[in-house]
Write a protein that holds these residues in place. Structure first.
Motif, PDB file in Angstrom:
ATOM      1  N   ALA A 314       0.829  -1.213   0.000  1.00 31.00           N
ATOM      2  CA  ALA A 314       0.000   0.000   0.000  1.00 31.00           C
ATOM      3  C   ALA A 314       0.861   1.260   0.000  1.00 31.00           C
ATOM      4  O   ALA A 314       0.355   2.363  -0.168  1.00 31.00           O
ATOM      5  CB  ALA A 314      -0.936   0.000   1.198  1.00 31.00           C
ATOM      6  N   ARG A 315       2.181   1.113   0.185  1.00 28.15           N
ATOM      7  CA  ARG A 315       3.083   2.269   0.103  1.00 28.15           C
ATOM      8  C   ARG A 315       3.394   2.627  -1.347  1.00 28.15           C
ATOM      9  O   ARG A 315       3.892   3.700  -1.642  1.00 28.15           O
ATOM     10  CB  ARG A 315       4.439   1.958   0.767  1.00 28.15           C
ATOM     11  CG  ARG A 315       4.393   1.524   2.208  1.00 28.15           C
ATOM     12  CD  ARG A 315       5.715   0.887   2.625  1.00 28.15           C
ATOM     13  NE  ARG A 315       5.899  -0.395   1.930  1.00 28.15           N
ATOM     14  CZ  ARG A 315       6.788  -0.630   0.987  1.00 28.15           C
ATOM     15  NH1 ARG A 315       7.636   0.293   0.644  1.00 28.15           N
ATOM     16  NH2 ARG A 315       6.845  -1.796   0.386  1.00 28.15           N
ATOM     17  N   GLU A 316       3.177   1.670  -2.269  1.00 25.98           N
ATOM     18  CA  GLU A 316       3.821   1.754  -3.580  1.00 25.98           C
ATOM     19  C   GLU A 316       2.966   2.357  -4.679  1.00 25.98           C
ATOM     20  O   GLU A 316       1.741   2.370  -4.601  1.00 25.98           O
ATOM     21  CB  GLU A 316       4.305   0.356  -3.990  1.00 25.98           C
ATOM     22  CG  GLU A 316       5.452  -0.150  -3.120  1.00 25.98           C
ATOM     23  CD  GLU A 316       6.020  -1.446  -3.645  1.00 25.98           C
ATOM     24  OE1 GLU A 316       6.612  -1.405  -4.739  1.00 25.98           O
ATOM     25  OE2 GLU A 316       5.871  -2.482  -2.980  1.00 25.98           O
ATOM     26  N   LYS A 323      -0.279   9.128  -4.245  1.00 30.28           N
ATOM     27  CA  LYS A 323      -0.051   9.196  -2.798  1.00 30.28           C
ATOM     28  C   LYS A 323       1.050   8.228  -2.345  1.00 30.28           C
ATOM     29  O   LYS A 323       1.256   8.027  -1.146  1.00 30.28           O
ATOM     30  CB  LYS A 323      -1.343   8.855  -2.038  1.00 30.28           C
ATOM     31  CG  LYS A 323      -2.540   9.740  -2.372  1.00 30.28           C
ATOM     32  CD  LYS A 323      -2.416  11.122  -1.744  1.00 30.28           C
ATOM     33  CE  LYS A 323      -3.699  11.927  -1.837  1.00 30.28           C
ATOM     34  NZ  LYS A 323      -4.131  12.178  -3.222  1.00 30.28           N
ATOM     35  N   ALA A 324       1.757   7.627  -3.285  1.00 22.54           N
ATOM     36  CA  ALA A 324       2.781   6.650  -2.938  1.00 22.54           C
ATOM     37  C   ALA A 324       3.933   7.301  -2.184  1.00 22.54           C
ATOM     38  O   ALA A 324       4.137   8.514  -2.273  1.00 22.54           O
ATOM     39  CB  ALA A 324       3.304   5.976  -4.206  1.00 22.54           C
TER      40      ALA A 324
ATOM     41  N   LYS B 484      -1.435 -12.120   6.182  1.00 26.32           N
ATOM     42  CA  LYS B 484      -0.563 -12.397   7.314  1.00 26.32           C
ATOM     43  C   LYS B 484       0.779 -11.665   7.127  1.00 26.32           C
ATOM     44  O   LYS B 484       1.313 -11.062   8.064  1.00 26.32           O
ATOM     45  CB  LYS B 484      -0.321 -13.909   7.395  1.00 26.32           C
ATOM     46  CG  LYS B 484       0.660 -14.351   8.471  1.00 26.32           C
ATOM     47  CD  LYS B 484       0.825 -15.871   8.437  1.00 26.32           C
ATOM     48  CE  LYS B 484       2.003 -16.337   9.277  1.00 26.32           C
ATOM     49  NZ  LYS B 484       2.229 -17.780   9.150  1.00 26.32           N
ATOM     50  N   ALA B 485       1.300 -11.691   5.906  1.00 24.81           N
ATOM     51  CA  ALA B 485       2.581 -11.035   5.640  1.00 24.81           C
ATOM     52  C   ALA B 485       2.511  -9.544   5.951  1.00 24.81           C
ATOM     53  O   ALA B 485       3.470  -8.959   6.456  1.00 24.81           O
ATOM     54  CB  ALA B 485       2.986 -11.250   4.182  1.00 24.81           C
ATOM     55  N   ALA B 486       1.363  -8.928   5.665  1.00 22.33           N
ATOM     56  CA  ALA B 486       1.222  -7.486   5.872  1.00 22.33           C
ATOM     57  C   ALA B 486       0.851  -7.139   7.314  1.00 22.33           C
ATOM     58  O   ALA B 486       1.249  -6.105   7.839  1.00 22.33           O
ATOM     59  CB  ALA B 486       0.174  -6.919   4.918  1.00 22.33           C
ATOM     60  N   ARG B 487       0.075  -8.030   7.959  1.00 21.63           N
ATOM     61  CA  ARG B 487      -0.379  -7.735   9.332  1.00 21.63           C
ATOM     62  C   ARG B 487       0.740  -7.902  10.344  1.00 21.63           C
ATOM     63  O   ARG B 487       0.870  -7.119  11.278  1.00 21.63           O
ATOM     64  CB  ARG B 487      -1.537  -8.677   9.697  1.00 21.63           C
ATOM     65  CG  ARG B 487      -2.822  -8.319   8.992  1.00 21.63           C
ATOM     66  CD  ARG B 487      -3.974  -8.075   9.971  1.00 21.63           C
ATOM     67  NE  ARG B 487      -5.151  -7.617   9.244  1.00 21.63           N
ATOM     68  CZ  ARG B 487      -6.170  -8.412   8.942  1.00 21.63           C
ATOM     69  NH1 ARG B 487      -6.190  -9.666   9.345  1.00 21.63           N
ATOM     70  NH2 ARG B 487      -7.194  -7.928   8.273  1.00 21.63           N
ATOM     71  N   THR B 488       1.508  -8.972  10.169  1.00 23.52           N
ATOM     72  CA  THR B 488       2.624  -9.224  11.088  1.00 23.52           C
ATOM     73  C   THR B 488       3.895  -9.348  10.264  1.00 23.52           C
ATOM     74  O   THR B 488       4.372 -10.447   9.992  1.00 23.52           O
ATOM     75  CB  THR B 488       2.406 -10.521  11.899  1.00 23.52           C
ATOM     76  OG1 THR B 488       2.045 -11.563  10.965  1.00 23.52           O
ATOM     77  CG2 THR B 488       1.341 -10.383  12.932  1.00 23.52           C
TER      78      THR B 488
END
Lengths: 448, 496
Positions: A314-316, A323-324, B484-488
């Motif tokens: 979501a940063r990219e 908004k990246a 899971k990869a994004a949450r933790t």
């Protein structure tokens, strides 16, 4: 036309046109307005066969003085280091170099795991919590660090040490210009960041202090002093670091850095006339969601096996668009792989040994220059570079050294008028005692 | 696995070991010469806290360990050499091997960027000649090789546009227009260059809506960024009208070169009215892709932007090649040194291998391949825009979605057939998008086999959807838990 890269036969062409329902390839381009249609062929050089092109280009390459033929003492951000042979064998495996960004993790576990290992190795060397999958180079990584700091602190000023690589300083200014961020240079004193001046310049609009460790002049900055001043002002400490030096130097992470960046070129990446190299970008956990570029994370599959994916996307740019956190898309993945292989081959002991050799050989060169009566201008602790007052016209000196099989140091007068007549000399583990002695002796004989 | 058990870790027996899990104290994988100078105590050179107390935990493995490790990893990776890779917008064509050989010539690989210019004339000659070739190919007046990748090139060109407008006193030009079908890098680059992004809509034909464009332009317009053909693989037929709309309000027209493979020798950005262009040498000109990079993103410009090019600018004089730093209007430096030279060497080698007739054939065959695939697949999937495509086309999986199967599922099912799937869910203006780009280096047999697989999958969606929904079935790993990869987040290995 027949070409080894083009499998299309006349029969294929006919069959395919029939299926499409057109009579010629030209019809497929009928949507290009007549006015903008390019007629004929490009006015460029005709195609060459494989062997004749190899011959022409090897002759072109042979016009250049390379560091396999010459003993090079040039550094200033790019270095001639031991590159384990195995590096090229690994990165020549075409499953790696003919793939693209690992968007489909089930068939990209090799690349994803290799990058996860790269991230880990960078964390180990820098002493930071996490690292991304790579940036273009050290210069743009430093610039992105400045942008991250400004965004994170919501402050609009960066203080950058005058002892940061001048080309990197230029790149930081470019990025800052786009974001309307002010960049102020901190003066140097005795070849290191002037802490008193830093104290004067820092204020509550300062997003970050950017320093280099070891710095452009080879001097090892005292980061503890920088850290105290920086964090008192609630700014971020950004450290640009040659990762090889961290085999022996206390890590910037341990000394309180918030962001550590640099270029992994010393690890198995050819100088290649300045690129492609491999920027790295490491941060503390609190900045994790603001990191530019790709991050590989560990997870599990449906049956519990460990696997790796691109994460926190979501940063990219492909998700967040305007908004990246950065516009970076393609990075330096293959060179990150090269650096990983080199870091693996050198390993825990090798990185320490090679870094030690750099310091010791540079120290040897320093003593040899001083014994010849040269002034080595900065006397603080150094890594693999020193500044020598050459007492001669360096342009002439460089050409004379070349005749003796030596690529001399960097003419500091090119970046700082006050340092005209001074040369920045890099001594890596690749330089032998004989080569160092020869450099000192030749420079001695050309003194004005 | 044995080692993992030894450490008492509860890990899956089929886990591929990390290099850190096969390390053993005392093993080495390197060879350094003995120190040939007198040893000095390091503490005398690195006083007071500078000397690292704990060594970085890097692996300790033998050379064979390393080779086996990375060979195992490579087998878990799909490249163009492994099989068909029709990833739209990425131009996954064959990467010629001569490129790799040439880039490794010592005279190219082992030269330092700060050497005396007299000692690198061969490298500068190559760069200059590459620029000349790219000028002809794009129809521009000058080219810089400095940007490191496509997005970097976008930003470089936007910074030049910004400097151009500022030099004219046009500081109110704060907006960059991008179509809703644009690559994500376009709006992101605009932001990094300090502009606000305005989106212009596509019309029912998949092209930029001219009326909407007229509505959004004004004296605050800095530029329009456009890919042509666009990300739907369609040629923007109204390009000249668009150019006149943008130029009419004093803006600049920017060409995103990601799709240049579609129009080489057919239409040049310079002739279409574009003022600047970036190229992706790792796409059109066989960089290679490297698992995500390095790329190279040269920028070409028309005359009035030349003064703003990043410095140094490579010039040819009677004495030879020189880097010109005396460029008072230059935006400055976007990257240390002169760009990704090693990638530029590969691109140059490729262009010289192809020649003018080769570059023309590339585009013709790439477009023929794409249209052939599109027409054969058209009965089985929705084709939102039914007209000749260029080098790529976009299908919609909405018919299959109604049957409970998503485009993602079909992409995963393609893995079972040994293919890299198309780009999916992009462009954003097509529901359940699949963007397919075959390139010119694939044979008809390869295209046919892929088409057959796609048709079979479409059939499975109707008859046995669970096979598709549960795919992939044959890969080394099943679908991964991305939540899971994004949450933790676990972003590095830690020995525990």
């Amino acid at each position: 036309m027949k070409h080894r890269y083009l499998p299309m036969t006349e029969q294929d062409q006919k069959d395919m046109l029939d299926t499409i329902g057109v009579s010629s390839i030209d019809e497929l381009f009928s949507d290009i307005p007549e006015k903008v249609r390019f007629k004929g062929e490009y006015n460029i050089k005709p195609a060459k066969s494989e062997s004749s092109l190899l011959k022409e280009l090897s002759q072109m390459a042979a016009k250049n003085a390379d560091n396999k033929t010459y003993a090079s003492f040039l550094g200033a951000g790019v270095y001639d280091h031991y590159k384990p042979i195995i590096v090229d064998h690994v990165i020549s495996r075409s499953e790696f170099y003919t793939a693209y960004t690992p968007y489909q993790p089930e068939i990209s576990q090799g690349e994803l795991q290799a990058i996860f290992e790269f991230q880990t190795m960078i964390c180990e060397l820098t002493g930071m919590d996490l690292a991304n999958s790579s940036m273009y180079d050290g210069g743009t990584a430093l610039a992105e660090a400045g942008m991250l700091a400004a965004g994170h602190t919501k402050r609009k000023k960066l203080l950058i040490s005058g002892a940061v690589n001048p080309e990197s300083q230029d790149v930081v200014r470019m990025y800052a210009l786009g974001q309307s961020i002010e960049v102020v240079q901190i003066p140097t004193k005795d070849g290191v960041t002037d802490i008193d001046a830093l104290n004067e310049l820092i204020d509550d609009n300062t997003a970050a202090v950017l320093v280099q460790y070891p710095n452009f002049y080879g001097q090892v900055e005292d980061l503890r002093k920088v850290e105290t001043v920086t964090h008192e002002a609630k700014a971020l400490m950004v450290v640009s670091s040659n990762p090889l030096s961290l085999g022996i130097l206390t890590s910037p992470g341990k000394l309180g850095a918030d962001i550590v960046v640099g270029d992994a070129q010393p690890f198995g990446i050819s100088e290649s006339f300045g690129g492609p190299h491999c920027g790295y970008f490491a941060v503390t956990t609190k900045l994790m969601r603001k990191v530019p570029g790709r991050l590989v994370g560990e997870t599990t599959d449906e049956v519990g096996r460990r696997g790796f994916v691109l994460t926190l996307q979501a940063r990219e740019q492909h998700i967040r668009r305007d908004k990246a956190t950065s516009n970076i898309c393609s990075n330096q993945a293959l060179n990150a792989l090269a650096a990983s292989v080199a870091m693996t081959a050198l390993g825990k002991k090798g990185v320490q040994e090679i870094a030690t050799q750099n310091i010791l050989k540079t120290n040897y060169a320093k003593k040899a220059f001083e014994a010849q009566g040269f002034e080595v201008v900065y006397q603080g602790p150094h890594f693999n570079e020193i500044v020598v007052k050459a007492d001669t016209d360096i342009t002439v000196l460089t050409k004379e050294l070349l005749k003796k099989g030596i690529i001399g140091g960097f003419d500091l007068g090119k970046v700082d008028d006050k340092l005209a007549g001074h040369v920045l000399i890099a001594v890596t583990e690749q330089r032998t005692k004989e080569e160092i002695d020869a450099l000192v002796q030749e420079m001695g004989s050309f003194r004005a | 696995m044995r080692l993992c058990k030894k450490w008492g870790l509860s890990v899956h027996k089929d886990n591929q070991p990390l290099i850190f899990e096969i390390t053993k104290e005392g093993r080495v994988g390197y060879s350094l010469p003995e120190l040939d100078i007198p040893e000095v105590d390091l503490t005398s050179l690195l006083p007071d806290g500078l000397l690292r107390e704990e060594l970085a935990e890097l692996p300790e493995v033998s050379e064979l360990d390393i080779m086996r490790h990375y060979t195992a990893l490579s087998k878990r990776n799909h490249g163009v050499d492994s099989g068909f890779y029709p990833l739209g917008s990425c131009t996954m064509k064959y990467n010629p091997k001569i490129n790799e050989s040439v880039a490794r010539f010592p005279g190219f690989a082992n030269i330092h960027p700060l050497q005396d210019e007299e000692t690198v004339q061969g490298a500068m000659e190559l760069m200059y000649d590459l620029q000349e070739h790219l000028i002809e190919i794009t129809g521009m007046d000058e080219v810089t090789l400095q940007p490191a990748a496509g997005a970097h090139g976008e930003w470089t060109a936007l910074m030049m546009i910004r400097a151009f407008h500022e030099a004219n006193g046009d500081t109110q030009r704060t907006k960059v227009i991008v179509p809703d079908s644009a690559h994500g890098t376009n709006p992101a680059s605009a932001t990094v260059a300090g502009f606000d992004t305005i989106t212009v809509k596509s019309d029912e034909n998949g092209l930029v809506d001219l009326e909407d464009l007229k509505r959004v332009v004004g004296d605050d317009t800095a530029a329009l960024m456009l890919t042509n053909p666009n990300t739907l693989g369609l040629f923007e037929e109204n390009i000249l009208e668009m150019a006149s709309i943008i130029h009419g309000v004093g803006g600049k027209l920017y060409y995103d070169g990601a799709n240049l493979n579609a129009v080489m020798s057919k239409a040049r950005p310079g002739d279409m009215g574009f003022d600047c262009v970036h190229l992706n040498l790792h796409k059109t000109f066989t960089g290679p892709h490297g698992g995500g990079g390095p790329g190279s993103g040269p920028v070409g410009v028309k005359k009035d932007l030349i003064p703003f090019l990043p410095k140094p600018v490579l010039v040819k004089t009677e004495e030879g090649y020189e880097f010109d730093y005396n460029r008072p209007k230059s935006i400055g430096r976007v990257k240390p040194f002169y760009g990704n030279f090693g990638i530029n060497v590969r691109a140059y080698t490729y262009i010289r291998s192809m020649g003018p007739d080769g570059l023309k054939a590339i585009t013709e065959y790439a477009v023929l391949n794409a249209n052939y695939m599109m027409r054969r697949l058209q009965p089985h999937f929705d084709l939102p825009y039914d007209r000749h495509c260029k080098h790529e086309f976009v299908l919609s999986g909405r018919r299959q979605k109604k049957l409970g199967v998503r485009t993602l599922d079909m992409a995963k099912r393609l893995l079972d057939f040994g293919y890299h799937p198309p780009t999916i869910y992009f462009p954003l203006n097509v529901e359940e998008a699949m963007m397919i780009e075959p390139t010119e280096t694939e044979s008809k047999e390869t295209l046919d086999a892929f088409i057959d697989a796609m048709i079979q999958i479409a059939k499975e969606v109707e008859e046995t959807p669970e096979i598709v929904q549960q795919a992939p079935h044959t890969t080394v790993i099943k679908r991964l838990d991305e939540t899971k990869a994004a949450r933790t987040p676990v972003l590095r290995y830690k020995k525990d």
